[in-house]
Design a protein around this motif. Structure first.
Motif, PDB file in Angstrom:
ATOM      1  N   LEU A   1       0.827  -1.205   0.000  1.00 28.92           N
ATOM      2  CA  LEU A   1       0.000   0.000   0.000  1.00 28.92           C
ATOM      3  C   LEU A   1       0.863   1.257   0.000  1.00 28.92           C
ATOM      4  O   LEU A   1       0.526   2.245  -0.651  1.00 28.92           O
ATOM      5  CB  LEU A   1      -0.934  -0.013   1.206  1.00 28.92           C
ATOM      6  CG  LEU A   1      -1.965   1.102   1.282  1.00 28.92           C
ATOM      7  CD1 LEU A   1      -2.937   1.018   0.103  1.00 28.92           C
ATOM      8  CD2 LEU A   1      -2.730   1.022   2.586  1.00 28.92           C
ATOM      9  N   GLY A   2       1.988   1.226   0.699  1.00 25.34           N
ATOM     10  CA  GLY A   2       2.934   2.340   0.679  1.00 25.34           C
ATOM     11  C   GLY A   2       2.472   3.579   1.424  1.00 25.34           C
ATOM     12  O   GLY A   2       2.761   4.693   0.999  1.00 25.34           O
ATOM     13  N   MET A   3       1.777   3.405   2.533  1.00 23.21           N
ATOM     14  CA  MET A   3       1.320   4.545   3.326  1.00 23.21           C
ATOM     15  C   MET A   3       1.832   4.429   4.749  1.00 23.21           C
ATOM     16  O   MET A   3       2.301   3.373   5.161  1.00 23.21           O
ATOM     17  CB  MET A   3      -0.206   4.625   3.304  1.00 23.21           C
ATOM     18  CG  MET A   3      -0.757   4.914   1.919  1.00 23.21           C
ATOM     19  SD  MET A   3      -2.544   5.043   1.880  1.00 23.21           S
ATOM     20  CE  MET A   3      -2.779   6.614   2.687  1.00 23.21           C
ATOM     21  N   LYS A   4       1.721   5.519   5.512  1.00 22.38           N
ATOM     22  CA  LYS A   4       2.170   5.528   6.898  1.00 22.38           C
ATOM     23  C   LYS A   4       1.065   5.032   7.823  1.00 22.38           C
ATOM     24  O   LYS A   4      -0.116   5.142   7.504  1.00 22.38           O
ATOM     25  CB  LYS A   4       2.564   6.940   7.313  1.00 22.38           C
ATOM     26  CG  LYS A   4       3.758   7.468   6.563  1.00 22.38           C
ATOM     27  CD  LYS A   4       4.084   8.860   7.013  1.00 22.38           C
ATOM     28  CE  LYS A   4       5.269   9.387   6.222  1.00 22.38           C
ATOM     29  NZ  LYS A   4       5.579  10.774   6.577  1.00 22.38           N
ATOM     30  N   LYS A   5       1.464   4.523   8.985  1.00 24.88           N
ATOM     31  CA  LYS A   5       0.482   4.118  10.003  1.00 24.88           C
ATOM     32  C   LYS A   5      -0.385   5.308  10.370  1.00 24.88           C
ATOM     33  O   LYS A   5       0.110   6.423  10.506  1.00 24.88           O
ATOM     34  CB  LYS A   5       1.184   3.605  11.258  1.00 24.88           C
ATOM     35  CG  LYS A   5       1.866   2.286  11.089  1.00 24.88           C
ATOM     36  CD  LYS A   5       2.482   1.848  12.399  1.00 24.88           C
ATOM     37  CE  LYS A   5       3.216   0.553  12.234  1.00 24.88           C
ATOM     38  NZ  LYS A   5       3.809   0.092  13.493  1.00 24.88           N
ATOM     39  N   GLY A   6      -1.685   5.063  10.506  1.00 21.29           N
ATOM     40  CA  GLY A   6      -2.606   6.126  10.871  1.00 21.29           C
ATOM     41  C   GLY A   6      -3.151   6.912   9.690  1.00 21.29           C
ATOM     42  O   GLY A   6      -4.005   7.768   9.874  1.00 21.29           O
ATOM     43  N   SER A   7      -2.669   6.627   8.483  1.00 19.32           N
ATOM     44  CA  SER A   7      -3.187   7.316   7.301  1.00 19.32           C
ATOM     45  C   SER A   7      -4.617   6.879   7.030  1.00 19.32           C
ATOM     46  O   SER A   7      -5.009   5.756   7.334  1.00 19.32           O
ATOM     47  CB  SER A   7      -2.336   6.992   6.070  1.00 19.32           C
ATOM     48  OG  SER A   7      -1.030   7.451   6.227  1.00 19.32           O
ATOM     49  N   GLU A   8      -5.384   7.772   6.445  1.00 19.88           N
ATOM     50  CA  GLU A   8      -6.777   7.464   6.129  1.00 19.88           C
ATOM     51  C   GLU A   8      -6.843   6.678   4.819  1.00 19.88           C
ATOM     52  O   GLU A   8      -6.177   7.027   3.843  1.00 19.88           O
ATOM     53  CB  GLU A   8      -7.554   8.766   5.990  1.00 19.88           C
ATOM     54  CG  GLU A   8      -9.040   8.593   6.020  1.00 19.88           C
ATOM     55  CD  GLU A   8      -9.753   9.927   6.118  1.00 19.88           C
ATOM     56  OE1 GLU A   8      -9.839  10.616   5.085  1.00 19.88           O
ATOM     57  OE2 GLU A   8     -10.212  10.258   7.215  1.00 19.88           O
TER      58      GLU A   8
END
Length: 105
Positions: free
Chosen positions: A88-95
Protein backbone atom coordinates in the motif's frame (compact mmCIF):
# COMPACT_ATOMS: atom_id res chain seq x y z
CA UNK A 1 -15.08 5.34 14.34
CA UNK A 2 -15.58 4.18 10.78
CA UNK A 3 -17.35 6.42 8.30
CA UNK A 4 -19.55 4.42 5.92
CA UNK A 5 -20.58 5.98 2.60
CA UNK A 6 -21.75 4.90 -0.84
CA UNK A 7 -20.11 5.83 -4.13
CA UNK A 8 -21.25 4.51 -7.52
CA UNK A 9 -23.54 2.05 -5.75
CA UNK A 10 -20.75 0.47 -3.68
CA UNK A 11 -20.68 0.74 0.13
CA UNK A 12 -17.29 1.87 1.39
CA UNK A 13 -15.66 2.51 4.75
CA UNK A 14 -13.21 5.29 5.57
CA UNK A 15 -10.73 3.94 8.14
CA UNK A 16 -7.21 4.45 9.52
CA UNK A 17 -4.56 1.95 8.43
CA UNK A 18 -2.18 0.04 10.70
CA UNK A 19 -0.01 -3.09 10.57
CA UNK A 20 -1.52 -6.26 12.02
CA UNK A 21 0.58 -7.70 14.84
CA UNK A 22 1.66 -11.29 14.18
CA UNK A 23 -0.33 -11.50 10.94
CA UNK A 24 -0.34 -15.03 9.63
CA UNK A 25 -1.12 -15.93 6.89
CA UNK A 26 -0.07 -13.07 4.58
CA UNK A 27 -2.28 -11.06 2.18
CA UNK A 28 -4.87 -10.22 4.85
CA UNK A 29 -6.91 -7.16 5.83
CA UNK A 30 -8.45 -7.35 9.30
CA UNK A 31 -11.67 -5.34 9.65
CA UNK A 32 -14.03 -4.76 12.55
CA UNK A 33 -17.00 -7.13 12.39
CA UNK A 34 -19.47 -4.22 12.46
CA UNK A 35 -17.72 -2.54 9.51
CA UNK A 36 -17.70 -5.78 7.54
CA UNK A 37 -21.46 -6.15 8.03
CA UNK A 38 -22.17 -2.54 7.03
CA UNK A 39 -20.21 -2.72 3.75
CA UNK A 40 -21.33 -6.26 2.88
CA UNK A 41 -18.03 -8.10 3.34
CA UNK A 42 -17.68 -11.62 4.73
CA UNK A 43 -14.49 -13.33 5.93
CA UNK A 44 -12.64 -14.64 2.89
CA UNK A 45 -13.93 -11.94 0.51
CA UNK A 46 -11.45 -9.81 -1.41
CA UNK A 47 -11.38 -6.14 -0.39
CA UNK A 48 -9.77 -3.11 -2.02
CA UNK A 49 -7.77 -0.72 0.17
CA UNK A 50 -6.88 2.67 -1.33
CA UNK A 51 -5.94 6.19 -0.37
CA UNK A 52 -8.90 8.57 -0.56
CA UNK A 53 -9.18 11.18 -3.30
CA UNK A 54 -6.59 11.80 -5.97
CA UNK A 55 -4.02 9.32 -4.57
CA UNK A 56 -6.33 6.34 -5.17
CA UNK A 57 -4.21 4.63 -7.82
CA UNK A 58 -0.86 5.58 -6.31
CA UNK A 59 -1.73 3.71 -3.09
CA UNK A 60 -3.79 0.61 -3.85
CA UNK A 61 -3.88 -3.02 -2.76
CA UNK A 62 -6.27 -5.96 -2.58
CA UNK A 63 -6.39 -8.34 0.36
CA UNK A 64 -8.45 -11.17 1.85
CA UNK A 65 -10.84 -9.86 4.52
CA UNK A 66 -10.76 -11.32 8.01
CA UNK A 67 -12.38 -10.27 11.30
CA UNK A 68 -10.10 -8.11 13.46
CA UNK A 69 -9.39 -9.10 17.07
CA UNK A 70 -12.06 -7.88 19.54
CA UNK A 71 -9.77 -5.22 21.07
CA UNK A 72 -9.91 -3.27 17.77
CA UNK A 73 -13.73 -3.12 17.64
CA UNK A 74 -14.94 0.49 17.48
CA UNK A 75 -11.53 2.00 16.73
CA UNK A 76 -12.12 2.64 13.01
CA UNK A 77 -8.98 0.86 11.89
CA UNK A 78 -8.07 -1.66 9.19
CA UNK A 79 -5.11 -3.88 10.05
CA UNK A 80 -3.07 -5.04 7.08
CA UNK A 81 -0.62 -7.92 7.08
CA UNK A 82 2.95 -6.58 6.73
CA UNK A 83 3.22 -7.56 3.05
CA UNK A 84 0.04 -5.67 2.14
CA UNK A 85 0.98 -2.68 4.32
CA UNK A 86 4.25 -2.40 2.41
CA UNK A 87 2.45 -2.80 -0.93
CA UNK A 88 0.00 0.00 0.00
CA UNK A 89 2.93 2.34 0.68
CA UNK A 90 1.32 4.54 3.33
CA UNK A 91 2.17 5.53 6.90
CA UNK A 92 0.48 4.12 10.00
CA UNK A 93 -2.61 6.13 10.87
CA UNK A 94 -3.19 7.32 7.30
CA UNK A 95 -6.78 7.46 6.13
CA UNK A 96 -7.85 4.80 3.62
CA UNK A 97 -11.04 3.70 1.92
CA UNK A 98 -12.04 0.01 1.94
CA UNK A 99 -14.69 -1.75 -0.14
CA UNK A 100 -15.57 -5.22 -1.40
CA UNK A 101 -13.78 -6.09 -4.61
CA UNK A 102 -16.23 -6.77 -7.34
CA UNK A 103 -17.52 -5.78 -10.70
CA UNK A 104 -16.38 -2.15 -10.59
CA UNK A 105 -13.07 -2.43 -8.74
Amino acid sequence: MAVIFEKWGIKRAKLKVDVAPNAEPPRRAYLEKSVMERIGVKPGDIVVVTAPGFLTYAHYCRAVAEVAPPEYEGKGVVLLSPDKFKELGMKKGSEVVVWKHGRWS
